[in-house]
Design an enzyme around this catalytic site. Structure first.
Site, PDB file in Angstrom:
ATOM      1  N   GLU A   1      -1.023  -2.950  -8.013  1.00  0.00           N
ATOM      2  CA  GLU A   1      -2.556  -3.696  -7.198  1.00  0.00           C
ATOM      3  C   GLU A   1      -2.910  -1.693  -7.113  1.00  0.00           C
ATOM      4  O   GLU A   1      -2.185  -0.701  -6.892  1.00  0.00           O
ATOM      5  CB  GLU A   1      -2.083  -3.862  -6.245  1.00  0.00           C
TER       6      GLU A   1
ATOM      7  N   HIS B   1      -5.264  -5.151  -3.404  1.00  0.00           N
ATOM      8  CA  HIS B   1      -5.395  -3.534  -2.313  1.00  0.00           C
ATOM      9  C   HIS B   1      -6.238  -4.385  -1.287  1.00  0.00           C
ATOM     10  O   HIS B   1      -7.649  -4.087  -0.876  1.00  0.00           O
ATOM     11  CB  HIS B   1      -5.780  -2.462  -2.398  1.00  0.00           C
TER      12      HIS B   1
ATOM     13  N   SER C   1       0.889  -1.524   0.229  1.00  0.00           N
ATOM     14  CA  SER C   1       0.133  -0.121  -0.372  1.00  0.00           C
ATOM     15  C   SER C   1       1.036   1.140   0.066  1.00  0.00           C
ATOM     16  O   SER C   1       1.815   1.120  -1.332  1.00  0.00           O
ATOM     17  CB  SER C   1      -1.253   0.033   1.357  1.00  0.00           C
TER      18      SER C   1
END
Length: 299
Positions: free
Chosen positions: A200, A270, A111
């Site tokens: 992602e 995610h 992330s």
């Protein structure tokens, strides 16, 4: 920058838990510590690992101090981030990349931690896009102990898998969270030539934001020379439409300009249990057979 692979971990090695972005709960810190200790590792929490300042894990200078202390300590053999959220980008200018290059050690996180993966990439050091807790934690352990990841097979039934093209690409894998990659343009040197791009995409980013991020990467030249694209699950976008377009239309329009093999439906995403992807390691993307093969990240 050419770099020797970091040494694989052994039982009894020391790893550092740090919070370079948002803060974690005490329970999560305890869980992460317990997992690492079960792997036979010693754990040292950063001095400011449980600090809180709004949504940040304390002041920028304190989060940076913990990160650099882990990088500079020769006893620490891996740097484990507790969570993403927001705040990693604030530290980029102060991270001791020279010390990392001299004593390479893997970084684990995903992330917002994509910002720090960029620095590890610049130093030529492999890192792990994933987490030490969750259903894929054992994969992280095996990679840290020197194992070669099992080939990752795309799921043709996943939403978005129809974006898969054909062809084969060979190069180093690098990427992560789309928004964080785009936001590093103009902040860090960005050279993806000869790389397979891992993406992602967070559903919190609407179609317009996905378009902006990809357009920034494309127009800045950051993606010049990319040889393939490995696309993770598009969870949350399944029923989302904006004025007649879906996420599939945006990705076809933007990624199609690269004219390289694309493999979609890969189990990277995610969410709270992302599949682990070693970054800055050689890989083979086979869009015909639906497989991404990855090399070991540690020696």
């Amino acid at each position: 920058m050419s770099q020797e692979l970091p040494r694989a971990l052994s039982r009894g090695d020391l790893v550092a838990l740090v919070s370079p972005a948002s803060w974690s709960s005490e329970e999560w810190i305890e869980t992460s510590t317990a997992v690492l200790e079960c792997w036979g590792l010693r754990v040292r929490c950063g001095v400011h690992a449980d600090d809180r300042l709004g949504y940040l894990a304390g002041r920028d200078e304190d989060r940076l101090a913990d990160l650099n202390a882990a990088i500079r300590d020769p006893e620490v053999r891996a740097v484990i981030t507790l969570r993403g959220g927001c705040g990693s980008s604030r530290l980029l200018a102060g991270v001791d990349v020279d010390a990392l290059a001299k004593d390479p050690k893997p970084l684990v996180g995903y992330s917002d931690i994509t910002a720090l993966h960029r620095l590890w990439h610049m130093a030529g050091v492999p890192s792990l896009h994933g987490a030490v807790a969750g259903e894929h934690a054992e994969i992280v352990r095996d990679i840290l102990y020197g194992g070669t990841p099992a080939p990752v097979r795309a799921d043709p039934t996943q939403f978005g898998a129809e974006l898969t093209t054909g062809g084969r690409a060979v190069g180093k894998l690098f990427g992560g969270n789309l928004e964080m990659l785009a936001r590093s343009v103009g902040v860090l040197d960005f050279d993806m030539r000869g790389h397979v791009l891992l993406l992602e995409i967070n559903k919190l980013a609407g179609l317009g934001n996905v378009d902006r991020a990809l357009t920034q990467l494309l127009m800045s030249g950051a993606l010049d020379g990319v040889v393939g694209v490995a696309l993770g699950w598009l969870t949350g976008f399944e029923d989302y439409e904006d004025r007649g377009w879906t996420i599939l239309d945006v990705l076809r329009d933007r990624l199609g300009t690269l004219d390289v093999p694309l493999l979609a439906g890969l189990p990277f995403g995610h969410d709270s249990n992302p599949r682990v992807a070693p970054l800055n390691v050689p890989c083979t993307l086979d869009a015909d057979d639906g497989i991404l093969t990855l090399a070991a990240a540690l020696r």
